[in-house]
Write an enzyme that holds these catalytic residues in place. Structure first.
Site, mmCIF file in Angstrom:
data_model
loop_
_atom_site.group_PDB
_atom_site.id
_atom_site.type_symbol
_atom_site.label_atom_id
_atom_site.label_comp_id
_atom_site.label_asym_id
_atom_site.label_seq_id
_atom_site.Cartn_x
_atom_site.Cartn_y
_atom_site.Cartn_z
ATOM 1 N N CYS A 121 -0.538 4.396 2.072
ATOM 2 C CA CYS A 121 -0.031 4.117 3.901
ATOM 3 C C CYS A 121 1.453 3.933 3.846
ATOM 4 O O CYS A 121 1.844 4.584 5.160
ATOM 5 C CB CYS A 121 -0.390 2.953 4.139
ATOM 6 S SG CYS A 121 -1.611 1.533 3.553
ATOM 7 N N ASP A 122 2.369 3.721 2.783
ATOM 8 C CA ASP A 122 3.723 4.016 3.185
ATOM 9 C C ASP A 122 4.445 4.229 2.701
ATOM 10 O O ASP A 122 5.638 4.524 2.950
ATOM 11 C CB ASP A 122 4.143 1.819 3.374
ATOM 12 C CG ASP A 122 2.660 1.233 4.273
ATOM 13 O OD1 ASP A 122 3.198 1.373 5.440
ATOM 14 O OD2 ASP A 122 2.918 0.227 4.133
ATOM 15 N N CYS B 71 0.784 -1.141 0.057
ATOM 16 C CA CYS B 71 0.056 -0.170 -0.094
ATOM 17 C C CYS B 71 0.841 1.127 0.133
ATOM 18 O O CYS B 71 1.139 2.152 0.763
ATOM 19 C CB CYS B 71 -0.994 -0.166 1.590
ATOM 20 S SG CYS B 71 -2.146 1.316 1.469
#
Ligand code: NAP
Length: 310
Positions: free
Chosen positions: A136-137, A133
């Site tokens: 997200c990261d 992701c």
């Protein structure tokens, strides 16, 4: 056997938020959380975009907090996988092996799983430089060199997104044609920070405690090499966890549960009294906060249904 008001299947942000709301409404929900409880956030490290945690929170800690919050209000948990369901009729039946549970309503929140390549070190390095992701990261790779694996729209989108943070993004794809739409490919190709590596299979992710690179095999030249990297994003699609409901719950052509477009019950499925929330019905946003929001909606829809059918 007593009939429950609400049975929640799955325990990611959607299922646990549904549990919090249902428990606070005194519905005493039963959460069948699965052996791998907590959903996809259990595979991430720090979550920095969940509102309310200005310094971020580790994914597993966030899930533990949500679970404890639901328990505090009276949600009951079973740490096992549902093995069978019979959702037709006013009494819904859910089995864990030979044990049957009955509910007036059921909330399906089994999530979706990011497809993995199945490489020897892939799972071990998830959250340690490997991710599924970018939203997200990606932030953790400021000033770093990363690769995205895949040739679909997700891979193109993630590659472009990651150039906001990373200094260089390799797009590694096993063929020279793309499943992605032309506009997305063109956009990635026009990005000076993105370099395409085509006809190339990723054979492994390298690194002891964190990602240091990938091992690549060029299938046209039949050559192998190691590419040094700080991070690797696997973007080869997601699979919604809906096999258990096949033949009962209506899904779209990709297997995501179809929920109602009616404004009054947005989480309703094709079966009265059965609701769905989170990634199992959302191929678009796939964020913890949107999953949690839909979990809240599912609990409110279930409560409303119970009042209507009391
Ligand atoms: P996808 O379209 O199914 O593409 C998956 C990609 O991963 C393909 O290029 C495939 O390669 C590759 N792949 C699959 N298994 C692999 C393996 N074992 N090893 C190496 N490569 C592998 O999935 P997606 O990109 O996640 O997109 C899913 C859906 O969401 C699509 O309908 C897409 O259009 C949509 N989406 C849209 C947008 C947007 O419009 N902004 C953004 C993201 C996603 P092959 O091509 O060789 O099979």
């Amino acid at each position: 056997m007593s009939e429950r008001n609400v049975i929640i299947v799955g325990s990611g942000p959607a299922g646990l938020t549904a549990a919090i709301y249902a428990a606070r409404a005194s519905l005493k929900p039963l959460v069948i959380e699965g052996y791998q409880a907590g959903g996809q956030l259990m595979l991430t490290s720090e979550v920095e975009n969940f509102p309310g945690f200005k310094h971020g929170i580790m994914g597993p800690d966030l899930m533990a907090e949500m679970r404890a919050q639901a328990e505090r209000f009276g949600a009951e948990f079973i740490s096992a996988d549902v093995t069978k369901v019979d959702l037709a009729g006013p009494t819904k039946k859910v089995w864990v092996d030979s044990t049957e549970y009955q509910g007036k309503t059921v909330i399906l929140s089994t999530g979706a799983s990011a497809n993995l390549l199945g490489l020897p070190n892939e799972r071990r390095l998830m959250g340690k430089g490997a991710s599924t992701c970018a939203t997200c990261d990606g932030f953790f790779f400021r000033g770093k060199v990363v690769a995205v694996i895949g040739g679909g729209d997700s891979a193109m989108e993630e590659a472009n997104y990651l150039t906001r943070h990373a200094t260089k993004v390799y797009l590694i794809h096993r063929r020279s044609e793309f499943r992605a739409s032309k506009i997305m490919v063109d956009r990635a190709k026009a990005n000076p920070k993105v370099e395409f590596i085509l006809n190339t299979v990723t054979e492994d992710i390298l690194g002891e405690n964190e990602v240091t690179g990938v091992r690549l095999h060029n299938t046209v030249e039949n050559t192998k090499r190691d590419l040094a990297l700080d991070g690797v994003f696997v973007a080869i699609g997601h699979t919604p966890n809906t096999k258990l409901f096949a033949g009962q719950i209506t899904t779209d052509d990709k297997g995501y549960i179809k929920t109602s477009s009616e404004k009054s019950h947005v989480t309703a499925t094709n079966i009265p009294g059965v609701f769905a929330c989170g990634d199992v019905q959302d191929s678009r946003y796939r964020q913890a906060i949107t999953a949690a929001g839909s979990g809240c909606a599912a609990a409110l829809d279930a409560e409303h249904y119970l009042n209507e059918h009391a």
